[in-house]
Design an enzyme around this catalytic site. Structure first.
Site, PDB file in Angstrom:
ATOM      1  N   ASP A   3     -58.640  10.748 -48.162  1.00 41.68           N
ATOM      2  CA  ASP A   3     -56.907  10.936 -48.577  1.00 41.68           C
ATOM      3  C   ASP A   3     -57.284   9.412 -49.600  1.00 41.68           C
ATOM      4  OD1 ASP A   3     -56.895   8.653 -46.847  1.00 41.68           O
ATOM      5  OD2 ASP A   3     -54.857   8.942 -46.031  1.00 41.68           O
ATOM      6  N   TYR A  36     -56.471   3.575 -38.970  1.00 36.65           N
ATOM      7  CA  TYR A  36     -57.444   4.251 -38.474  1.00 36.65           C
ATOM      8  C   TYR A  36     -57.517   2.955 -38.086  1.00 36.65           C
ATOM      9  CZ  TYR A  36     -59.028   6.132 -42.999  1.00 36.65           C
ATOM     10  OH  TYR A  36     -59.647   7.409 -43.914  1.00 36.65           O
ATOM     11  N   PRO A  56     -65.177   6.856 -43.327  1.00 38.58           N
ATOM     12  CA  PRO A  56     -64.932   6.996 -44.248  1.00 38.58           C
ATOM     13  C   PRO A  56     -63.792   5.504 -44.299  1.00 38.58           C
ATOM     14  CG  PRO A  56     -64.126   8.020 -42.029  1.00 38.58           C
ATOM     15  CD  PRO A  56     -65.528   7.320 -41.828  1.00 38.58           C
ATOM     16  N   ARG A  75     -49.507   6.304 -47.725  1.00 37.22           N
ATOM     17  CA  ARG A  75     -50.254   7.644 -48.627  1.00 37.22           C
ATOM     18  C   ARG A  75     -48.545   8.406 -48.783  1.00 37.22           C
ATOM     19  NH1 ARG A  75     -52.983  11.138 -44.985  1.00 37.22           N
ATOM     20  NH2 ARG A  75     -51.521  12.482 -46.162  1.00 37.22           N
TER      21      ARG A  75
HETATM   22  C1  LIG Z   1     -60.905  10.810 -41.626  1.00 36.73           C
HETATM   23  C2  LIG Z   1     -61.760  11.171 -42.126  1.00 36.73           C
HETATM   24  C3  LIG Z   1     -61.064  10.096 -43.495  1.00 36.73           C
HETATM   25  C4  LIG Z   1     -61.664  10.312 -45.126  1.00 36.73           C
HETATM   26  N1  LIG Z   1     -61.353  10.049 -45.227  1.00 36.73           N
HETATM   27  C5  LIG Z   1     -61.521   9.611 -47.275  1.00 36.73           C
HETATM   28  C6  LIG Z   1     -61.615   9.122 -48.456  1.00 36.73           C
HETATM   29  O1  LIG Z   1     -60.005   8.070 -48.183  1.00 36.73           O
HETATM   30  N2  LIG Z   1     -62.016   8.555 -49.470  1.00 36.73           N
HETATM   31  C7  LIG Z   1     -62.812   9.516 -49.330  1.00 36.73           C
HETATM   32  O2  LIG Z   1     -62.945   8.936 -50.557  1.00 36.73           O
HETATM   33  N3  LIG Z   1     -63.523  10.425 -48.956  1.00 36.73           N
HETATM   34  C8  LIG Z   1     -62.824  10.331 -46.955  1.00 36.73           C
HETATM   35  N4  LIG Z   1     -63.230  10.867 -45.999  1.00 36.73           N
HETATM   36  C9  LIG Z   1     -64.703  11.914 -46.399  1.00 36.73           C
HETATM   37  C10 LIG Z   1     -64.539  13.299 -47.542  1.00 36.73           C
HETATM   38  O3  LIG Z   1     -63.595  13.862 -46.707  1.00 36.73           O
HETATM   39  C11 LIG Z   1     -66.083  13.789 -47.507  1.00 36.73           C
HETATM   40  O4  LIG Z   1     -66.583  12.760 -47.986  1.00 36.73           O
HETATM   41  C12 LIG Z   1     -65.228  14.475 -48.425  1.00 36.73           C
HETATM   42  O5  LIG Z   1     -64.724  15.842 -48.132  1.00 36.73           O
HETATM   43  C13 LIG Z   1     -66.690  16.423 -48.585  1.00 36.73           C
HETATM   44  O6  LIG Z   1     -66.431  16.773 -49.653  1.00 36.73           O
HETATM   45  P1  LIG Z   1     -68.099  17.862 -49.814  1.00 36.73           P
HETATM   46  O7  LIG Z   1     -66.965  18.811 -50.864  1.00 36.73           O
HETATM   47  O8  LIG Z   1     -69.415  17.214 -49.767  1.00 36.73           O
HETATM   48  O9  LIG Z   1     -67.816  18.460 -47.898  1.00 36.73           O
HETATM   49  P2  LIG Z   1     -66.608  19.821 -47.300  1.00 36.73           P
HETATM   50  O10 LIG Z   1     -65.290  18.614 -47.800  1.00 36.73           O
HETATM   51  O11 LIG Z   1     -66.791  18.955 -46.032  1.00 36.73           O
HETATM   52  O12 LIG Z   1     -66.772  20.404 -47.691  1.00 36.73           O
HETATM   53  C14 LIG Z   1     -67.262  21.090 -47.732  1.00 36.73           C
HETATM   54  C15 LIG Z   1     -66.637  22.743 -47.096  1.00 36.73           C
HETATM   55  O13 LIG Z   1     -68.282  23.717 -47.266  1.00 36.73           O
HETATM   56  C16 LIG Z   1     -68.109  24.869 -46.518  1.00 36.73           C
HETATM   57  N5  LIG Z   1     -68.802  25.275 -45.472  1.00 36.73           N
HETATM   58  C17 LIG Z   1     -69.395  23.991 -45.133  1.00 36.73           C
HETATM   59  N6  LIG Z   1     -70.432  25.322 -43.889  1.00 36.73           N
HETATM   60  C18 LIG Z   1     -70.801  26.663 -45.221  1.00 36.73           C
HETATM   61  C19 LIG Z   1     -71.566  27.759 -45.224  1.00 36.73           C
HETATM   62  N7  LIG Z   1     -72.830  27.803 -44.671  1.00 36.73           N
HETATM   63  N8  LIG Z   1     -71.295  28.669 -46.038  1.00 36.73           N
HETATM   64  C20 LIG Z   1     -70.262  28.457 -46.839  1.00 36.73           C
HETATM   65  N9  LIG Z   1     -69.338  27.179 -46.966  1.00 36.73           N
HETATM   66  C21 LIG Z   1     -69.585  26.437 -45.752  1.00 36.73           C
HETATM   67  C22 LIG Z   1     -66.563  24.658 -45.347  1.00 36.73           C
HETATM   68  O14 LIG Z   1     -65.917  24.799 -45.117  1.00 36.73           O
HETATM   69  C23 LIG Z   1     -65.848  22.965 -46.570  1.00 36.73           C
HETATM   70  O15 LIG Z   1     -64.969  24.112 -47.680  1.00 36.73           O
HETATM   71  C24 LIG Z   1     -62.825  11.285 -45.161  1.00 36.73           C
HETATM   72  C25 LIG Z   1     -63.171  11.422 -44.232  1.00 36.73           C
HETATM   73  C26 LIG Z   1     -63.099  11.917 -42.583  1.00 36.73           C
HETATM   74  C27 LIG Z   1     -63.414  12.444 -42.226  1.00 36.73           C
END
Ligand SMILES: Cc1cc2nc3c(=O)[nH]c(=O)nc-3n(C[C@H](O)[C@H](O)[C@H](O)COP(=O)(O)OP(=O)(O)OC[C@H]3O[C@@H](n4cnc5c(N)ncnc54)[C@H](O)[C@@H]3O)c2cc1C
Length: 605
Positions: free
Chosen positions: A52, A249, A327, A241
């Site tokens: 977020d 957190y 995070p 937010r």
């Molecule tokens: C509690 C929490 C708070 C956070 N706060 C922050 C913040 O304030 N700022 C920040 O920058 N980051 C924050 N993060 C980190 C952030 O959420 C992630 O780094 C970010 O979402 C990563 O993006 P991504 O697209 O790489 O992966 P993800 O968001 O994990 O997306 C991966 C996607 O791939 C899909 N997927 C997975 N496996 C497969 C498969 N085999 N086939 C098809 N689809 C698949 C999933 O369904 C998902 O939609 C936080 C994380 C958490 C848990």
């Protein structure tokens, strides 16, 4: 797999529609003409929780796709950081406040707080306007990269078998896609990464944290500022937010890790317990809830980076698939968006036959170095955050000064503004001294100029959209007398067939790949933009003046600020992702030719 599974041929398959996958898809949609598909195994997009915090550089990146306005409208803007530590009575009290973003050149000097689902919706809406929708619930179950000879750029060497999870078993369940490129954006447990056999290097820490999204009722005075609380009852981070929501957190002392899997076991925790931990940290202030708990989670911090980011420069991993960290510095989504922003234009250039495939190697060198720096930073930050505060009884604890010094030192990095890419084919520092305050390898800083034709002030960032073109900023200096003769001579040199502008032209036009923006020194009340030679003014809006605006509130002093000698003509080459790739004086045009020759393909080939 069904023997009659349909087969198709596409340019790019994106696996995963989180921030990394959606940014990739947005970049390809914005580029246009790329045959791209995106799949996700989830049946629908996320609607609450997760990341977020959108940092200053990420807002700039969204702005370069024309998407920042909605995010700024919907999100909360966070300007102030407050620090609380225990007093001699053991109760927390305000130790100090500081700006929420410590990056003097940030165009947007705040953090935007908006939940991940709302940010993803901005990308999804842009994609659907460009006829690109996420195919879900769909996942890959087999992937092969054909072996043998090096693949020609036009080949489809990656074969992926897809499974449509909602399709009836008697038809349409499987499909075969042959792709030129595959992007694994499938998160921390990435199937793509595991299928390629790429390891994650690093370790799991002992820090366990809980996170909960609430609308609070409290007398804590910094509830609408970002607040770091180091109390004797554990640490707590408050992030205000959108609307009246707040994310908390909290550091957990209970062991909630399942010893058999080494993953956190959510069943051992509850949101009510998390609120109770937060209440203890916030004592003597009260905290209760004004509405239902919106979302909660617990996690253990792993600090790991993938050993490589690509296989054969045909399958790439981006986002959490290649780096995981705590995070609390809010980097994950930001890093994921920037990974995709870095990679997509390079793939587009190769697909269009403009650039050598070797340019793709710079994705790993640039973004893996960054991820390594991120993990190193995260180790220091997470330790400072999770450590006990210094008190009368605990003289070994962490002081407020140590914590705020770390924020000062790493402010540029946290905001993303200070990210630096090192020497490569697309980062050439030979003539850094021609503009020593414009750092080659860092993003072009914002600057207000005045349009020469109509005196309207413009932000240079708005002339650097993510449209896959290199922007050539030509600092012409003053355009009087003998200078004009010099500038006209230079215009003739650049128009010659051997110049870089002409060598990479398509159908006689260089505007497909280059955009020229000229910046003169002069007075808006007397300047005539038509004196600028045609090659330096592809459009009237591309001739700028380094002058103050008519209201005398903005603009001016860019030559001095960037340390550019107005007596020279200086070229600043900004890459399609907004990073300065090279700077050169007009006396070294052959070096600019060499720069582009190291990765672009001349049209005569
Ligand atoms: C509690 C929490 C708070 C956070 N706060 C922050 C913040 O304030 N700022 C920040 O920058 N980051 C924050 N993060 C980190 C952030 O959420 C992630 O780094 C970010 O979402 C990563 O993006 P991504 O697209 O790489 O992966 P993800 O968001 O994990 O997306 C991966 C996607 O791939 C899909 N997927 C997975 N496996 C497969 C498969 N085999 N086939 C098809 N689809 C698949 C999933 O369904 C998902 O939609 C936080 C994380 C958490 C848990």
């Amino acid at each position: 797999m069904s023997p009659n599974a349909p087969e198709s041929y596409i340019d790019v398959l994106i696996i995963g529609a989180g921030p990394a996958g959606l940014t990739s898809a947005t970049a390809f949609a914005a580029a246009g003409g790329i045959n791209v598909r995106i799949i996700d195994q989830r049946a629908s997009k996320i609607s609450v929780g997760h990341a977020d915090g959108v940092h200053a550089r990420t807002v700039e990146v969204l702005q370069s796709y024309g998407l920042a306005e909605r995010m700024l409208r919907e999100g909360n803007q966070l300007y102030m950081y407050a620090f609380y530590n225990p007093n001699d009575a053991g109760e927390i009290e305000l130790t100090g406040r500081a700006p929420g973003v410590i990056a003097p050149t940030a165009r947007f000097p705040f953090v935007v707080g908006l939940h991940q689902g709302a940010i993803e919706a901005i990308f999804l809406d842009f994609m659907s306007q460009n006829n690109l929708i996420v195919d879900r619930p769909t996942r890959p179950y087999a992937m092969e990269i054909s072996q043998g000879q090096p693949h020609s750029p036009s080949s489809y060497p990656v074969k992926v078998t897809l499974e449509h999870l909602n399709a009836p078993t008697d038809g349409g369940k499987t499909e075969v896609v042959h792709a030129k490129y595959v992007i694994g954006a499938d998160g921390a447990h990435s199937w793509v990464r595991q299928t390629l056999g790429i390891d994650m290097v690093g370790e799991q820490t002992d820090y366990t944290w809980g996170v909960v999204d609430i609308v609070p009722d409290t007398n804590f005075p910094d509830i609408r500022n970002k607040a770091a609380i180091h109390s004797e009852n554990g640490a707590c981070l408050i992030i205000p937010r959108e609307d009246d929501k707040v994310r908390l957190y909290v550091q957990l002392s209970e062991d909630v890790v399942d010893p058999s899997t080494r993953r956190v076991d959510k069943s051992q925790m509850s949101p009510e317990k998390l609120i109770e931990v937060a209440r203890k940290s916030l004592h003597p202030y009260y905290l209760s809830l004004s509405s239902e708990i919106e979302w909660w989670s617990i996690y253990i911090i792993g600090q790991r980076v993938a050993s490589k980011y690509s296989d054969k420069d045909r399958v790439f991993i981006v986002g959490d698939a290649c780096h995981t960290h705590s995070p609390k510095a809010g980097q994950g989504m930001n890093a994921s968006i920037s990974d995709a922003h870095n990679l997509a234009w390079k793939i587009v250039h190769v697909l269009r036959g403009w650039a050598h495939p070797s340019i793709l190697k710079t994705y790993e060198t640039e973004r893996r170095n960054y991820a390594q720096d991120l993990i190193d930073f995260d180790k220091r930050y997470a330790a400072l955050f999770s450590g006990k505060p210094r008190t009368l009884e605990n003289q070994e604890g962490i002081t407020h000064e140590e914590f705020s010094r770390a924020l000062q030192i790493h402010g540029g990095f946290i905001s993303g503004i200070g990210v630096h890419y090192y020497l490569s084919a697309i980062v050439n520092t030979k003539h850094q001294t021609s503009a020593k305050n414009l750092v080659i390898g860092e993003r072009m800083p914002p600057q207000i100029f005045i349009q020469g034709a109509d005196a309207r002030p413009v932000e240079v960032h708005d002339l650097l959209p993510a449209d896959t073109r290199f922007k050539i900023l030509v600092f012409l200096g003053p355009l009087d007398g003998s200078r004009l003769v010099k500038v006209n001579g230079l215009a003739n040199d650049l128009d010659a067939p051997t110049s870089f502008l002409r060598k990479y032209s398509i159908d006689g036009q260089f505007s497909h790949i280059f955009d020229i923006i000229s910046i003169a020194q002069g007075d808006k009340f007397v300047f005539n933009y038509l004196h600028v030679p045609q090659i330096f003014r592809p459009h009237w809006s591309k001739v700028l003046l380094d002058d103050i605006d008519v209201a005398r509130t903005q603009g001016g002093d860019a030559y001095e600020r960037f340390s550019i000698n107005p007596q020279e003509v200086t070229f600043v080459i900004v890459r399609p992702d907004g990073f300065v790739g090279m700077i050169a004086p007009s006396t070294a045009l052959e070096d600019v030719d060499e720069y582009f020759a190291s990765f672009l393909i001349p049209r005569t080939c």
